[in-house]
Design a protein around this motif. Structure first.
Motif: not given
Length: 69
Positions: A43-69
């Motif tokens: 299981k990841a220690n932290r997950t952060v979701e935000r909205r971003g834009k792809d190269l065409s300008g379309k809105e996408i989800r960007v999910v950043t995940v952190y693990w402490l192993l």
């Protein structure tokens, strides 16, 4: 999934922390890739979701995940 398989082997190299960013591409759900890595790394220690834009300008989800192993 080649990259995900390689990332799942990182603990064997002595890496103690990892951050991975998943981007929604052509409707592909980033949480599918996250689930794959959580099976391998635990299981990841932290997950952060935000909205971003792809190269065409379309809105996408960007999910950043952190693990402490």
């Amino acid at each position: 999934h080649y990259v995900l398989e390689q990332l799942s082997q990182i603990p064997q190299l002595g890496v103690k922390k990892i951050a991975v960013q998943f981007h929604e591409i052509r409707g592909f759900d980033p949480y599918v890739s996250l689930a794959f890595l959580e099976e391998k790394l635990g299981k990841a220690n932290r997950t952060v979701e935000r909205r971003g834009k792809d190269l065409s300008g379309k809105e996408i989800r960007v999910v950043t995940v952190y693990w402490l192993l």
